[in-house]
Design an enzyme around this catalytic site. Sequence first.
Site: not given
Length: 418
Positions: A16, A145, A245, A274
């Site tokens: 980003y 997200y 998720d 993760k």
Amino acid sequence: MNEVLKFDRLHLWHPYAKAGEEAPPVWEVVKAEGVKLTISDGHELIDGVSSWWCACHGHNPPEIVEAIQKQAEKFSQVMFAGFTHRPAAELGELLLSAAPGNMEQIFYVDSGSVASEAMMKLAMLYQEARRRPERKLMLTIKGGYHGDTLGAMSVSDPDGMHHAFAGAMVQNIFAEAPKSKHGGEFCEDDIADFGEKLRANEGKIAGVILEPVFQGANRMYFYHEEFLRRVKVLCDEFDILLMFDEVASGFGRLGKFFASEFAGVEPDVMSVGKGLTGGMIGLAAVLASGKVARVAGSFTHGPTFMANPVACAAGAASLRIFQRGEWQKRVAAIDKQLRKELAPAMELPNVADVRSMGAVGVIEVKKMPPPEAYRQLLLKNGVWLRPFGNYIYTMPPLITGEGDLTKITSCMLEIAGI
Ligand SMILES: *Cc1c(COP(=O)(O)O)cnc(C)c1O
């Protein structure tokens, strides 16, 4: 600036971020051990975000390092079409024993975003096999997200960080996110919009994709688990797959091993990533119930590095650390300490909200200090945090001790106070 920083400035993109001279400054890490990162100017920083929520046992836990070394010496990569190997089976067995009881089948991928893609494809394959090929869309809730690839973006908040790609994405269906907080009362209104959207589009929806209980990278919000129970009933009624998720919420982060346990809801499909390898190396997975796996037929997806043996060995070693169970006590202690030490932030004029759950603590501010100001505070406090939007948050390694956590929370309060 040393050679590394010079090259980086000229040629390396960061997440980003702009390229070149306008890029935000970075620090060079030269060592990572336990909860600490050492940067090239000698500063030590407590990693208050577990290096993007991954390093649950801290950096370089010896058991995982050893597992990686051993497997790398044997073989580091073989294709997973036509072959299998012990690390994939060992990790799979440990994963299934920790996952909801109905999970039977595992599809390894390389990242959480790809897990989202694969999960959505699986839902479409399932509906196709049920002779409902017109069911291709996903229903989700706002403020979510699920990753940065196109499909994953199409179920993440459309008005958020991905707005530039709006025209390139499938128009999925978004319901209002639940307002009821975890730990509070459940408000019946919360499920109304979701129910309406589902009924109105039932013939077009393949699956529902959600972050259970904790909406992370978009809004750092903990919602009431009753919402998930209502969603489950609706999904079952219309044979729409329920997909959780758990990339951010899994691996003990919220106080239970998976967030689905708060609701007592077994999803049809779930994804993990993760923390899967203890944050040591990239790996993610999609888990599916036996029913979904049997119906869906051939899973038309196949990453080159699927079930990479080194990554799987790291994952198995990480899950063995979890199996020892010490994390439960530690997360409970972190939870208590975060509540206590973040509470005073509510008194600050710049603070809009303070919330925490398990090993996630959030101060929502009205205005963020300029980046240079909070970077100076990070150095001064010896803490690494990466605020986004209006959220100053910590997701520390689950091994973080009391003293180090106090340093993190006081740094957060200081940032919120300027
Ligand atoms: C980080 C995240 C992803 C994406 O994972 P990557 O490994 O970065 O692709 C997906 N879903 C959730 C909930 C996440 O927090």
